[in-house]
Enzyme design. Sequence first.
Site, PDB file in Angstrom:
ATOM      1  N   PRO A  35       8.112-130.193  51.221  1.00 38.47           N
ATOM      2  CA  PRO A  35       9.179-130.256  50.216  1.00 38.47           C
ATOM      3  C   PRO A  35       9.043-129.098  49.225  1.00 38.47           C
ATOM      4  O   PRO A  35       8.362-129.196  48.210  1.00 38.47           O
ATOM      5  CB  PRO A  35       8.969-131.619  49.550  1.00 38.47           C
ATOM      6  CG  PRO A  35       7.510-131.894  49.731  1.00 38.47           C
ATOM      7  CD  PRO A  35       7.112-131.263  51.025  1.00 38.47           C
TER       8      PRO A  35
ATOM      9  N   ASP B  17       4.648-126.662  46.969  1.00 36.20           N
ATOM     10  CA  ASP B  17       4.702-127.888  47.761  1.00 36.20           C
ATOM     11  C   ASP B  17       4.696-129.059  46.781  1.00 36.20           C
ATOM     12  O   ASP B  17       3.695-129.300  46.103  1.00 36.20           O
ATOM     13  CB  ASP B  17       3.498-127.952  48.699  1.00 36.20           C
ATOM     14  CG  ASP B  17       3.493-129.186  49.599  1.00 36.20           C
ATOM     15  OD1 ASP B  17       4.243-130.148  49.304  1.00 36.20           O
ATOM     16  OD2 ASP B  17       2.730-129.195  50.586  1.00 36.20           O
ATOM     17  N   HIS B  18       5.819-129.780  46.702  1.00 38.71           N
ATOM     18  CA  HIS B  18       5.941-130.835  45.683  1.00 38.71           C
ATOM     19  C   HIS B  18       4.980-131.994  45.915  1.00 38.71           C
ATOM     20  O   HIS B  18       4.752-132.809  45.020  1.00 38.71           O
ATOM     21  CB  HIS B  18       7.389-131.354  45.644  1.00 38.71           C
ATOM     22  CG  HIS B  18       7.863-131.708  44.275  1.00 38.71           C
ATOM     23  ND1 HIS B  18       7.053-132.300  43.330  1.00 38.71           N
ATOM     24  CD2 HIS B  18       9.062-131.551  43.674  1.00 38.71           C
ATOM     25  CE1 HIS B  18       7.735-132.502  42.225  1.00 38.71           C
ATOM     26  NE2 HIS B  18       8.955-132.052  42.393  1.00 38.71           N
ATOM     27  N   ARG B  19       4.397-132.099  47.095  1.00 36.24           N
ATOM     28  CA  ARG B  19       3.405-133.149  47.334  1.00 36.24           C
ATOM     29  C   ARG B  19       2.117-132.879  46.581  1.00 36.24           C
ATOM     30  O   ARG B  19       1.343-133.797  46.306  1.00 36.24           O
ATOM     31  CB  ARG B  19       3.103-133.255  48.837  1.00 36.24           C
ATOM     32  CG  ARG B  19       4.293-133.626  49.707  1.00 36.24           C
ATOM     33  CD  ARG B  19       3.985-133.520  51.186  1.00 36.24           C
ATOM     34  NE  ARG B  19       3.610-132.154  51.561  1.00 36.24           N
ATOM     35  CZ  ARG B  19       3.287-131.793  52.797  1.00 36.24           C
ATOM     36  NH1 ARG B  19       3.276-132.693  53.765  1.00 36.24           N
ATOM     37  NH2 ARG B  19       2.955-130.543  53.065  1.00 36.24           N
TER      38      ARG B  19
END
Length: 437
Positions: free
Chosen positions: A229, A409-411
């Site tokens: 993401p 990376d939004h994680r």
Amino acid sequence: MNILMPQLGETVSEGKITKWFKSAGDAVKPGDNLFEIETDKVSMEVPSTSAGVLSEIRVGVGEVAPVGAIVAVIAGDGGAAAPAPAAATPPKQEATLAPRTSPSPTAAATAAPIKLDPFFEVRTPDRNYGPAKLPGGTVVTPLARRLAADAGIDLARVTGSGPHGRIVARDVQSASRDSASHAGRALVPAAGAGEVMALYRDAAFVEVPLDGMRKTIAARLIQAKQTIPHFYLTADVEIGRFLAMREEANAAAPKDPDGQPMFRLSVNDLIIKAWGVALQRVPEANAAWADDRILRFRHSDIGIAVAIDGGLITPIIRQAETKSLTAISAEMRELAERSRSRRLKPHEYQGGSSAISNLGMYGVREFAAIINPPHATILAIGAARRQAVETADGGVAFASMMTVTLSCDHRVVDGALGAELLAAFKSLVETPVTMLV
């Protein structure tokens, strides 16, 4: 003695022979280069490990063979020649075309044992379907791993129903059905080669076959965009002091006996140093995604995208925050040269904690780079430019500016954390002396 196709990295499953240094009938001794192979990342000579006579070459120049395949045979002092395979169909095709039936005890007893080369004792499968044990400790059966890889199922999200929570084939099949039933819309399959070519049947074109590097780039970019993401943060950075420090350092470089400067720093060298220090100032962002956990690194190992013939590769400057600018410059120059000749070793381009992609030298003002998994960030560098800016007293002045874009990376990295990391980099570039202390 059988000479096998070696494996030059954990993800490498095949190699192409680009050159033979010896011909059939030539005498060889330990250390003599036999052939050169090319993978999707590097080219490397493969030496002989024994003495004898090269009695047979089974894989010619330009041919591709899977890891572990016999490419040649050395007879004489190095060992007896192995008999050629009885069947004309390669083992990989047999595994695909033959029905999956259990061998009878009689057939198993009469099957010829596989003679292993002492220098290549592990027989690597044509494709790696992942580890037998997940990071959380869950065991996955071989069939379940293969089904999950083929269906694109994340095993970390599958609950095992086997003994001791083991993930078995029926668990993956159930997860695949659930995924299909909950899909909001049917996926449209990508057009095949025949369909695309039909669209251009009346157009003039030249077909360019895909090599291993281009296939790998395509697969990894699809994986990155579909599974990571991404979000993007962009900032304009004033680089006047940055450029001035570089010019002063180059002007003060000591001269060699021929009167040439012993080093010449590039803008990229300073950016590598600044990015390495920025990641140390925001350690939560110096991380990688590992399915069921996040890995945070003690050092800033920075990958630098280098364009090479037919693609790109990302050699890594290890512990960039600890190295001087001259050390970074010398190491980067040497890595770039070996990258373009495909002479990097796997450990020199695998791993790392973040990456930099610089297209400023091509005049690109700004762009957003795709994250290289398992990294959580990549910094895209645009071209330097002169721009009118407002001064503190309300006037107008021209300043040297550069636009940078951080892909996250939004994680792993949330918006505020990414903004903090980008602000740290901006501060270091605008006051570059602070990255040296």
